[in-house]
Enzyme design. Structure first.
Site, short mmCIF file in Angstrom:
data_model
loop_
_atom_site.label_atom_id
_atom_site.label_comp_id
_atom_site.label_asym_id
_atom_site.label_seq_id
_atom_site.Cartn_x
_atom_site.Cartn_y
_atom_site.Cartn_z
N THR A 48 1.01 -1.18 -0.02
CA THR A 48 0.24 0.03 -0.03
C THR A 48 1.02 1.01 0.15
OG1 THR A 48 -1.71 -1.29 1.42
CG2 THR A 48 -1.87 1.12 1.20
N THR A 49 1.82 1.12 0.97
CA THR A 49 3.03 2.28 0.91
C THR A 49 3.50 2.46 -0.38
OG1 THR A 49 3.06 1.87 3.33
CG2 THR A 49 4.54 3.45 2.57
N TYR A 111 -13.44 -4.10 -0.82
CA TYR A 111 -14.44 -3.59 -1.82
C TYR A 111 -15.34 -4.43 -1.95
CZ TYR A 111 -17.86 -1.04 -4.59
OH TYR A 111 -18.96 -0.60 -4.91
N TYR A 137 -2.20 -10.70 4.88
CA TYR A 137 -2.16 -9.19 5.46
C TYR A 137 -3.64 -8.96 5.55
CZ TYR A 137 -1.58 -3.99 5.23
OH TYR A 137 -1.52 -2.75 5.35
N ARG A 142 -8.81 -0.70 5.92
CA ARG A 142 -8.79 -0.09 4.55
C ARG A 142 -9.45 -1.05 3.49
NH1 ARG A 142 -3.70 3.19 3.57
NH2 ARG A 142 -4.45 3.31 1.54
N LYS A 165 0.58 -10.48 8.42
CA LYS A 165 0.55 -9.12 9.05
C LYS A 165 -0.76 -8.53 9.55
CE LYS A 165 1.65 -4.42 7.11
NZ LYS A 165 1.80 -3.66 6.09
N ILE A 207 5.82 -4.75 9.89
CA ILE A 207 6.13 -4.41 8.63
C ILE A 207 5.65 -2.92 8.44
CG2 ILE A 207 5.21 -4.71 6.12
CD1 ILE A 207 4.96 -7.51 6.76
#
Length: 296
Positions: A48-49, A111, A137, A142, A165, A207
């Protein structure tokens, strides 16, 4: 316990860009060296980052390949391959494996989400297809999709699923996760503010977004945890809290990109719908960076 990909601090790196929003590979190379020189234990690319949502799959493949080559086996490279389409994840998985990633990071579908049964099928399909180990993850804030501890326990039976994660921010859920899976999976904090609490429960590390900006200090925190010195680790957690909060004062990776750009790694440029930081939150971010001795 299965083979561990890494212990300690992994940086989920930003993707440096130029003002025209093309990838700044020179800055990326320098940034990788900055991270390794400051002792980081692993690099996560195209998470994402790293703005993976707005980078096309073949460009993602090239960024992963470039990162693998520059890292040159000095630390593990973990490639983010997750999307909300299982077929697309399989394509990304093939790409990442082909260019030499050491492991994959696969987020829960967002989504359209999935039931817990759907999550088991989704992750099992990907783990079956991957030639390298898989780290799950969970970040429901999010994605709108929560990977429950009981589901993680079932997925932990797969030989190619080695870690998780956990970024739910729910410590009660995290405790149940450790109770069910602590001897079956490496569990990593996905919340910088919870590094020490998670590692005190037996977590393998973090992370991190924070370590984009202060890798040396972030590593000192996880090193203290792994040495059993939780007094020192807690002191680091508190010392870094102001910067941690500033890095999440707007949606990640907007502040991380601003901070890394201020350190000289690429322009403060993000692909839409992300936009540069507002003046007020930027000023607070830079203030917190200066408190830690960074020149911005």
């Amino acid at each position: 316990m299965k083979n561990t990909i890494f212990k300690g601090m992994a940086t989920a790196i930003v993707t440096p860009m130029k003002a025209d929003l093309s990838i700044d590979y020179d800055a990326l190379a320098r940034f990788i060296e900055f991270q390794i020189e400051n002792g980081i234990n692993a690099i996560v690319v195209m998470g994402t980052t790293g703005e993976n949502a707005t980078i096309e799959p073949e460009d993602q493949k090239e960024i992963i390949r470039f990162t693998v080559e520059k890292v040159a086996k000095r630390v593990p490279v973990i490639a983010g391959v997750g999307t909300n389409n299982t077929d697309h994840v399989l394509h990304n998985t093939k790409n990442a494996c082909e260019v030499g990633a050491d492991a994959l990071l696969v987020v829960t579908p967002y989504y359209n989400k999935a039931t817990q049964k759907g999550l088991i099928q989704h992750f099992t399909t990907i783990a079956n297809a991957s030639t390298v180990p898989v780290i799950l993850y969970n970040v429901p804030g999010r994605t709108g999709c929560n990977l429950l501890p009981a589901t993680a326990e079932k997925l932990a039976e797969h030989p190619n699923i080695v870690g998780l994660k956990e970024a739910s921010g729910n410590m009660s859920q995290a405790v149940e996760l450790f109770a069910r899976c602590g001897d079956k999976l490496d569990i990593y904090s996905g919340e910088d503010a919870l590094t020490v609490p998670m590692m005190s429960m037996g977590g393998a590390g973090t992370i991190s977004v924070l370590s984009n900006v202060v890798p040396k200090e972030s590593v000192a925190m996880t090193d203290a945890c792994m040495a059993g010195n939780y007094t020192e680790a807690a002191a680091w957690q508190c010392k870094l809290l102001g910067l941690t909060n500033a890095l999440f004062s707007e949606v990640n990776p907007i502040p991380a990109k601003a901070a890394v750009s201020a350190l000289g790694f690429g322009d403060d440029a993000l692909r839409m719908p992300l936009t540069p930081m507002e003046d007020g939150t930027r000023a607070k971010l830079y203030e917190e960076m200066r408190k830690l001795g960074l020149e911005v």
